[in-house]
Design an enzyme around this catalytic site. Sequence first.
Site, PDB file in Angstrom:
ATOM      1  N   CYS A  86       0.147  12.682   2.300  1.00  0.00           N
ATOM      2  CA  CYS A  86       1.510  12.719   1.767  1.00  0.00           C
ATOM      3  C   CYS A  86       1.807  14.102   1.201  1.00  0.00           C
ATOM      4  O   CYS A  86       1.913  15.064   1.942  1.00  0.00           O
ATOM      5  CB  CYS A  86       1.678  11.613   0.715  1.00  0.00           C
ATOM      6  SG  CYS A  86       3.411  11.192   0.408  1.00  0.00           S
ATOM      7  N   HIS A 203      -0.556   6.323   3.319  1.00  0.00           N
ATOM      8  CA  HIS A 203      -1.528   6.334   2.221  1.00  0.00           C
ATOM      9  C   HIS A 203      -2.704   5.406   2.492  1.00  0.00           C
ATOM     10  O   HIS A 203      -2.695   4.255   2.044  1.00  0.00           O
ATOM     11  CB  HIS A 203      -0.854   5.909   0.918  1.00  0.00           C
ATOM     12  CG  HIS A 203       0.035   6.931   0.327  1.00  0.00           C
ATOM     13  ND1 HIS A 203      -0.428   7.966  -0.469  1.00  0.00           N
ATOM     14  CD2 HIS A 203       1.377   7.106   0.411  1.00  0.00           C
ATOM     15  CE1 HIS A 203       0.583   8.726  -0.854  1.00  0.00           C
ATOM     16  NE2 HIS A 203       1.703   8.235  -0.333  1.00  0.00           N
ATOM     17  N   GLU A 205      -5.504   5.368   1.070  1.00  0.00           N
ATOM     18  CA  GLU A 205      -6.209   5.001  -0.180  1.00  0.00           C
ATOM     19  C   GLU A 205      -5.561   3.783  -0.843  1.00  0.00           C
ATOM     20  O   GLU A 205      -6.157   3.155  -1.704  1.00  0.00           O
ATOM     21  CB  GLU A 205      -6.233   6.192  -1.141  1.00  0.00           C
ATOM     22  CG  GLU A 205      -4.937   6.455  -1.909  1.00  0.00           C
ATOM     23  CD  GLU A 205      -3.885   7.204  -1.105  1.00  0.00           C
ATOM     24  OE1 GLU A 205      -4.011   7.318   0.125  1.00  0.00           O
ATOM     25  OE2 GLU A 205      -2.892   7.656  -1.730  1.00  0.00           O
TER      26      GLU A 205
END
Lengths: 236, 770, 84, 84
Positions: A86, A203, A205
């Site tokens: 990002c 994302h 994570e």
Amino acid sequence: MPSVAVVRFPGSNCDWDSLRAAEAAGADAYFVWHRDTDLRGADIVLLPGGFSYGDYLRSGAIARFSPIMQAVQRHAGAGGPVLGICNGFQILCEAHLLPGALLRNAGLTFVSKPVDVTVERTETPFTGDYELGARLRLPVAHGEGRFVAPADTLRMLEAEGRVVLRYVAATEGSPFQPNPNGSANHIAGICNAAGNVVGIMPHPERAADRLLGLTGGSGFFTSMISVTQNSAKSRI
Amino acid sequence: MTGSSVAGAVTEASPLPGEPQVTPEIIREHNLNDQEYGRIVEMLGRTPTFTELGVFSALWSEHCSYKHSKPVLKTFPTTGPQVIQGPGENAGVLRLPEGWAVAFKIESHNHPSAVEPYQGAATGVGGILRDVFTMGARPVALLNSLRFGPLDYPRNRYLFAGVVRGVGDYGNCVGVPTLGGEVNFAPGYTGNPLVNAMCVGLLRERDLIRAAAHGVGNVLLAVGARTGRDGIHGASFASEELSEKSEARRPQVQVGDPFTEKLLLEASLELITSGLIVAIQDMGAAGLTSSSAEMAARGGVGVEIDTALVPAREEGMTPYEILLSESQERMLVVAKPSRVAEIQSVCAKWELNATPIGRVTDDGIFRVRHHGQTVVAIPGQRLVEDCPVYYPEAREGDEARARRDAVDPGMPVVDLEGALEMLLDTPSIASKRWVFEQYDSTVQASTVLPPGSDAGVLRVPGAEFGLAMTVDCNSRLIALDPYEGGKAAVAEAARNIACTGAVPLGITDCLNFGNPEKPEVFFQFREACRGIADACRAFGTPVTGGNVSFYNESPTGAIDPTPTIGMVGLLPRVENRVPSYFDSPRDEVFIVGATSGILGGSAYWAEVCDFVGGHQPAVDLEAEVQLQHFLTSAAERRLLRSAHDCSEGGLAVALAEAVMGGPYVVGTLGASLDLTGYAPDVPTEGVLYGEDGARAVVTCSAASARHLIALANENQVAVFHAGRVESAGTLELQVGSDLFSWNTEALRRIYLEAIPRRMQHPDVDRAVGE
Amino acid sequence: MMTYRVHVRVMPRAGLLDPQGQAVEHALTALGFEEAGAVRVGRAIELDVEAGSRDEAETRARQMCDKLLANPVTEDYLLEVETD
Amino acid sequence: MMTYRVHVRVMPRAGLLDPQGQAVEHALTALGFEEAGAVRVGRAIELDVEAGSRDEAETRARQMCDKLLANPVTEDYLLEVETD
Ligand SMILES: Nc1ncnc2c1ncn2[C@@H]1O[C@H](COP(=O)(O)OP(=O)(O)O)[C@@H](O)[C@H]1O
Ligand SMILES: [Mg+2]
């Protein structure tokens, strides 16, 4: 245990998420501050998401000049793995470690939702554990994720197979738009010519834990562990 | 030296050269009445200086002094074994397992948002974040409750779009996920939108810090952004007095800087956990004045500030302006002199300034100097606590009573089948995906149930438990019957929490009403609060704080009364969380709780019959408690596949929402249900669209059905087996001889498109270019 | 009828906090441009306006600014019609 | 040493999609400004530059644009030094 440096800029806000995901995958992960000048011998560098310097002017435009970025440049130049997620992707583009730029979403609003992407390149330190063409569901959350690049650059990226992630429509009757931000060629992530520097808008994570509903992201972190361990072995 | 002092002056202060005379006009422009001004003169034993007048007008404003609401707020239950910090601090704090605690608070930013929707909403989020992290808690979630006039009008679309963008941009940048909220549209909010922001933070109980100044000789530091002329109270007139030409340079609008907020958040938490500071408070409403005066009063000490030391953003700012500025992203810190250097280095790491501007004194006086000259000297305790308190007259308005007693709803514009489609297309009921897709709901990688669920649920890394949260208020019910409506708001919040499997813990409230000096408005306020208090007692969910916003008047009179309830709940084991939507074919569908079929105050009457009135169903607090117990124990025993509460639109809408699935489900389910036996003597329209509380639609596997029924009986909740979830994409409801059938995908399209369709107008946001 | 190219600069009103301007100024200084100061960041808008005369083009452009292009509460605008 | 006010306009490179410009044009038309067309939206930056001469001020400002204020991949900039 491979060591992972997570770079914190003022305004980073996915720093802890990335650190935890790396640790969960078995890395020795630690923070380095944007004012630091070395990576403390990190095997891998993560540039986490967030709003470095408030994303003022252009996302990543100011962070790019942080002292730590020179160390990141050297690490990348020496073939060391770098993943920008990002805002991290935006910084890598501004720093010219990756081609192109990420502009305001075509819809002009911030977009936070799950999207479906396919893995189109597995020869990177971060996608080795995925099947080629694997379809992942990952969250995006950004206001400036529209990837653009000059026509010849786009052709080169496609020709050299440097598109790492691409947005796809989900199965029939799904509510997903193929592309949440108007990116050229539906590009969600790319890598540099050598393949060691990767930038992605989604994302992973946030999608590495059963409890959070999505698990497709963990591969990014397990991949980087396997790679560094193998290369460690091969060095012996 | 004190030109204005009279015999028997209690304190001495002298006007600055050239500052305006304190005249009756000036006093009135400061919104101080004769009684209040009289008390000021008595308190000081002299005429106040112009700057002192500004200080009083700020601290004795409704917003800071609660002069019309204090007595009523005292009736709220505020204690319980889980309460660590009740009302009176920047945020309430409740005890959680494993040494954790939750700090949470809700705050309104209605008027700023009416003037400038984007900045008004953004700075509202900024303020509530600071209230939470000044307690030593890390913000882990945001919620927002919004009210606008109908979307058929460009101005309302503009306000809606701007507010949502402002809420999103601020929270997204700071990196706090938005886990829930509500949006409602009604004519009563035209011209006066409501923007209520709630923040939830986590802390280790031992890190809790309170905003009380201690230690004579300790230093006051201003931390964060510089002070500008933003949002200065009464600046409009003060500017003329102080200097003609500077008028243009005195904007009222506060501009938010979420980047600085993020740095302030990290620096504050580092200062608190490292034990470097004595106390810390946000410079919010009435800025430096209220933060310093309140911190001193809480600690029973005095403070002395030199405004010339406060870092200013503009040239030549007066003490009046510096004291009353509402520039954002500023903190006031109290610390031992020996710690100042360390504090400054922590702040420097986060690119912030920490500037000594004053000290704690032993004389209990709130004293302000400017380049040494004393311009304000007021007895501190009395300044904060001795504002006159008012007990306004409360009388129910005639038209309110008339509306409630009205009987004939008139003709429905569509049949009972079309009514569901019409309700799902109503922006207040329709999916809010258009809104929450603009909010980052997954940052911090802890979101277990995102927006779109009955309540948001998050996990706590390293802990077993989870946290559930929601905001709710059905203002139509408050307007018709404030007491029952107040109970209903708390009951709906608690139901939303319990549906996820969590136990309701406590509430924060944001009481949005019109002008309290109007008897019919104060009646709404008093009665709604009585209802909230009764429900909180029944549920064991104390009030830990909140905010009162009066004088919300739209051109057509007072806004619909809107006491928003923000509630948090505890999920002992987070993996037991229950989603709000049907999960898999062949699951058994049960309707828990009974219905009277009363349609008074229902969305069905409002939208389909264009009639807002009648007697609403009374809230049965006993039944609500039993339902909550049933839901939480069922979740604990892992009996539930899904649970969704019945609220606006009644059973039909609840069933439709459960069948349609979450905002991003792939593929569609269906259900064919027979409701004939559910409420045999209730007319069909009542069965489908009545809004009795204490009800939920739940599903479980065939294997669990027996245990679920047994558990329901144990808790004395009625449980009705309505049928099964099916893979065929249609929702079929049999009620006696009537059979209704809807295509799930078609309902989804209506439900998801209702708001985007109305917001497609290119005029949506005059700031498309921004 | 002629086509005029209009340039609009929409800037944050004086006195209003301009976080973006602050950040840019900070960055410029860090990059060694100490001579830079008082940085403000706004929007630049360019458009064609069909009109019978330069003045008419300007009048219409002003109306566009008042109605849509600038936020009257927080911004000021400057307007230039290109001369060719 | 003198202080010069410098105005910079950073515009999306021609040919590059400009969704903001499109949205504004769309909105203008909807508001009845049919005479508006070819709308582009970019960034306007104003700053003071301390310099020995106008030319020096301009040179330094150019360096600021090349280094930070404009993105060479997607943007072009125009620069004006105020004359007083
Ligand atoms: N302003 C908002 N911000 C975030 N989420 C929202 C907002 N408004 C509504 N939602 C979400 O949409 C869903 C439906 O809201 P609502 O109709 O109020 O549900 P309920 O009636 O069960 O409270 C909830 O999950 C709520 O959190
Ligand atoms: Mg609700």
